[in-house]
Write a protein that holds these residues in place. Structure first.
Motif, mmCIF file in Angstrom:
data_model
loop_
_atom_site.group_PDB
_atom_site.id
_atom_site.type_symbol
_atom_site.label_atom_id
_atom_site.label_comp_id
_atom_site.label_asym_id
_atom_site.label_seq_id
_atom_site.Cartn_x
_atom_site.Cartn_y
_atom_site.Cartn_z
ATOM 1 N N ARG A 1 -1.431 -14.513 -13.056
ATOM 2 C CA ARG A 1 -3.089 -14.622 -13.016
ATOM 3 C C ARG A 1 -3.580 -15.069 -12.055
ATOM 4 N N TRP B 1 -0.037 -5.692 -16.347
ATOM 5 C CA TRP B 1 -1.118 -6.255 -15.804
ATOM 6 C C TRP B 1 -2.155 -5.119 -15.356
ATOM 7 N N GLU C 1 -3.897 -8.603 -19.667
ATOM 8 C CA GLU C 1 -2.676 -8.666 -19.611
ATOM 9 C C GLU C 1 -2.282 -8.409 -20.865
#
Length: 272
Positions: free
Chosen positions: A236, A266, A249
């Protein structure tokens, strides 16, 4: 993309590993969740027929790009391995294929969707290079364009310094078309695995053997697959530092919430 992130050594030209890749990928899809519907659905939703272009990074033999192309969507593929691209060009000559490093490429145009399926980003074994790959993807997206990719979420029990000495033999495969002697079969064995927790890199030893009709080993090849595991928080942060927004996610290709030691799936956008 293996080893140093700049050289492909796991898929040699003429090797049993390269020739059998699609057979192993089909087995993987039967045992685990099939990612192809996820990527084709994303392509339909984000781009759609006549709505823009899709770029697949780490395209391998081109199976996902071809599935997207069947929907009438313009798609191109990029890979570091000449051996894998040779198969893609032979199987799908109508598509556009690029030989390049996903960490350092410039195609001179932008795309509505960029995908990195089958854990391709983990085959970049340096954290800095993984971020560079995301930066290059960002640079090739149109404003509002989307990136989608999947990773293994690491189970830390198997990431310890002692590695894993377990040997796992896959089901016997038929030999790929045009490879080996008549009647021979292919045996693939996952050998030992070593881990480096400092760099989050693991190296898998694979053995590929052509087995004759009498059970003798006609041909044996050993190869080492180098990958780097990425934690969710790290991933992230990489995406945020590269400028992506609307980061989502999941733990699978059905959109379920993140869950430890499953998958990381993702999606993120380049700002409008």
């Amino acid at each position: 993309m293996t080893g140093s992130s700049n050289h492909d050594e796991f898929y040699p030209v003429g090797g049993l590993n390269t020739a059998s890749y699609d057979l192993r990928a089909d087995l993987d899809r039967k045992i685990f969740e099939d990612p192809i519907p996820f990527y084709t659905n994303i392509a339909s939703q984000v781009v759609g027929p006549g709505g823009g272009k899709v770029l697949e990074l780490g395209c391998g033999t081109g199976r996902i790009a071809a599935a997207i192309a069947k929907l009438g969507i313009s798609v191109e593929g990029l890979d570091l391995s000449e051996a894998m691209l040779a198969q893609a060009r032979a199987n799908y000559p109508e598509l556009t294929w690029h030989h390049a490093n996903m960490c350092d490429f410039d195609l001179g145009r932008s795309f509505g969707l960029i995908i990195i399926p089958f854990r391709g980003l983990q085959e970049v074994t340096d954290a800095h290079d993984q971020r560079r790959a995301l930066e290059r993807a960002f640079a090739h997206l149109k404003p509002g364009g989307v990136i989608a990719f999947d990773l293994i979420d690491p189970d830390l029990r198997y990431c310890l310094p002692e590695g894993d000495a377990e040997v796992v033999e896959l089901p016997i495969f038929p030999m790929p078309d045009g490879i080996g002697k008549a009647g021979s079969r292919l045996r693939i064995t996952a050998m030992e695995r070593t881990n480096d927790p400092l760099t989050q890199r693991f190296d898998e030893h694979w053995r590929f053997e052509e087995i004759g009709v009498d059970g003798e080993v006609i041909r044996r090849e050993d190869a080492w697959h180098h990958l780097r595991w990425i934690h969710r928080s790290e991933m992230r942060l990489m995406l945020e530092l590269c400028g992506f927004v609307s980061i989502s996610e999941f733990s699978d290709f059905k959109g379920n919430p993140p869950r430890y030691a499953t998958n990381q799936v993702w999606m993120a956008k380049r700002p409008d």
